[in-house]
Design a protein around this motif. Structure first.
Motif, PDB file in Angstrom:
ATOM      1  N   ASN A  34      38.534  47.147  24.260  1.00 59.82           N
ATOM      2  CA  ASN A  34      37.534  46.445  25.063  1.00 59.82           C
ATOM      3  C   ASN A  34      37.696  44.928  25.031  1.00 59.82           C
ATOM      4  O   ASN A  34      36.715  44.185  25.062  1.00 59.82           O
ATOM      5  CB  ASN A  34      36.111  46.833  24.623  1.00 59.82           C
ATOM      6  CG  ASN A  34      35.902  48.326  24.679  1.00 59.82           C
ATOM      7  OD1 ASN A  34      36.201  48.963  25.683  1.00 59.82           O
ATOM      8  ND2 ASN A  34      35.425  48.901  23.595  1.00 59.82           N
ATOM      9  N   ASP A  36      38.562  41.294  26.520  1.00 61.43           N
ATOM     10  CA  ASP A  36      38.406  40.653  27.823  1.00 61.43           C
ATOM     11  C   ASP A  36      38.665  39.169  27.603  1.00 61.43           C
ATOM     12  O   ASP A  36      37.785  38.446  27.135  1.00 61.43           O
ATOM     13  CB  ASP A  36      37.007  40.899  28.376  1.00 61.43           C
ATOM     14  CG  ASP A  36      36.854  40.395  29.806  1.00 61.43           C
ATOM     15  OD1 ASP A  36      37.717  39.621  30.273  1.00 61.43           O
ATOM     16  OD2 ASP A  36      35.862  40.760  30.456  1.00 61.43           O
ATOM     17  N   CYS A  37      39.881  38.735  27.884  1.00 66.06           N
ATOM     18  CA  CYS A  37      40.303  37.377  27.562  1.00 66.06           C
ATOM     19  C   CYS A  37      40.807  36.677  28.811  1.00 66.06           C
ATOM     20  O   CYS A  37      41.536  37.275  29.601  1.00 66.06           O
ATOM     21  CB  CYS A  37      41.458  37.388  26.572  1.00 66.06           C
ATOM     22  SG  CYS A  37      41.257  38.504  25.184  1.00 66.06           S
ATOM     23  N   THR A  38      40.436  35.418  28.967  1.00 66.57           N
ATOM     24  CA  THR A  38      40.939  34.616  30.075  1.00 66.57           C
ATOM     25  C   THR A  38      41.485  33.306  29.542  1.00 66.57           C
ATOM     26  O   THR A  38      40.782  32.586  28.829  1.00 66.57           O
ATOM     27  CB  THR A  38      39.832  34.325  31.109  1.00 66.57           C
ATOM     28  OG1 THR A  38      39.305  35.569  31.572  1.00 66.57           O
ATOM     29  CG2 THR A  38      40.381  33.546  32.294  1.00 66.57           C
ATOM     30  N   ASP A  63      45.310  49.190  30.154  1.00 65.00           N
ATOM     31  CA  ASP A  63      45.211  47.819  29.662  1.00 65.00           C
ATOM     32  C   ASP A  63      46.081  46.961  30.575  1.00 65.00           C
ATOM     33  O   ASP A  63      47.231  47.301  30.848  1.00 65.00           O
ATOM     34  CB  ASP A  63      45.684  47.731  28.211  1.00 65.00           C
ATOM     35  CG  ASP A  63      44.858  48.648  27.299  1.00 65.00           C
ATOM     36  OD1 ASP A  63      43.729  49.023  27.692  1.00 65.00           O
ATOM     37  OD2 ASP A  63      45.336  48.961  26.208  1.00 65.00           O
ATOM     38  N   HIS A  96      44.344  36.854  32.746  1.00 65.64           N
ATOM     39  CA  HIS A  96      43.150  37.631  32.397  1.00 65.64           C
ATOM     40  C   HIS A  96      43.618  38.962  31.822  1.00 65.64           C
ATOM     41  O   HIS A  96      44.217  39.776  32.524  1.00 65.64           O
ATOM     42  CB  HIS A  96      42.274  37.827  33.635  1.00 65.64           C
ATOM     43  CG  HIS A  96      40.992  38.530  33.337  1.00 65.64           C
ATOM     44  ND1 HIS A  96      40.330  39.310  34.258  1.00 65.64           N
ATOM     45  CD2 HIS A  96      40.232  38.593  32.204  1.00 65.64           C
ATOM     46  CE1 HIS A  96      39.226  39.813  33.706  1.00 65.64           C
ATOM     47  NE2 HIS A  96      39.161  39.397  32.461  1.00 65.64           N
ATOM     48  N   THR A  98      42.634  42.523  29.905  1.00 66.45           N
ATOM     49  CA  THR A  98      41.561  43.457  29.595  1.00 66.45           C
ATOM     50  C   THR A  98      42.160  44.732  29.002  1.00 66.45           C
ATOM     51  O   THR A  98      43.238  45.172  29.401  1.00 66.45           O
ATOM     52  CB  THR A  98      40.742  43.830  30.854  1.00 66.45           C
ATOM     53  OG1 THR A  98      41.624  44.275  31.884  1.00 66.45           O
ATOM     54  CG2 THR A  98      39.936  42.636  31.359  1.00 66.45           C
TER      55      THR A  98
END
Length: 114
Positions: A34, A36-38, A63, A96, A98
């Motif tokens: 889970n 969620d990186c930007t 992913d 991004h 995820t």
């Protein structure tokens, strides 16, 4: 210069400078479920950015790494194949990443150069 987040689960942020390395959380260990990186990579106005992947292992189809800032629409990468180098069309790239709630992999590592 390298930047490391203080919190274990923190990921993303803005990167500046001529070059650096960007990688998924905990690389080369498995990334979190889970996630969620930007990340935003900023170069000088008028410059473009080259992003070269050195390692890439994501759970295929679940992913995903999305890269924006290139000509046309965003690029989407998943699975175990090393993506081709990415060249920005402007002076920024946005990544991004995820992941879902199941399997985890090693993740990715890429070098960027303005």
């Amino acid at each position: 210069p390298s930047c490391f987040a203080a919190a274990d689960d923190a990921c993303g942020g803005t990167l500046r400078g001529q070059s650096g390395i960007i990688s998924s959380p905990h690389f080369p260990l498995e990334y979190n479920n889970n996630a969620d990186c930007t990340w935003t990579i900023l170069a000088e106005p008028g410059d473009t950015i080259a992003l070269v992947f050195m390692d890439f292992q994501l759970e295929d189809g679940y992913d995903v790494l999305e890269v924006a800032g290139t000509e046309g629409s965003s690029l989407w990468f998943t699975g175990m194949n090393l993506p081709s180098p990415v060249i920005s069309s402007k002076n920024w790239l946005r990544l991004h990443f995820t992941s879902d709630g199941n399997h985890r992999q090693k993740g990715f590592s890429a070098q960027y150069q303005g």
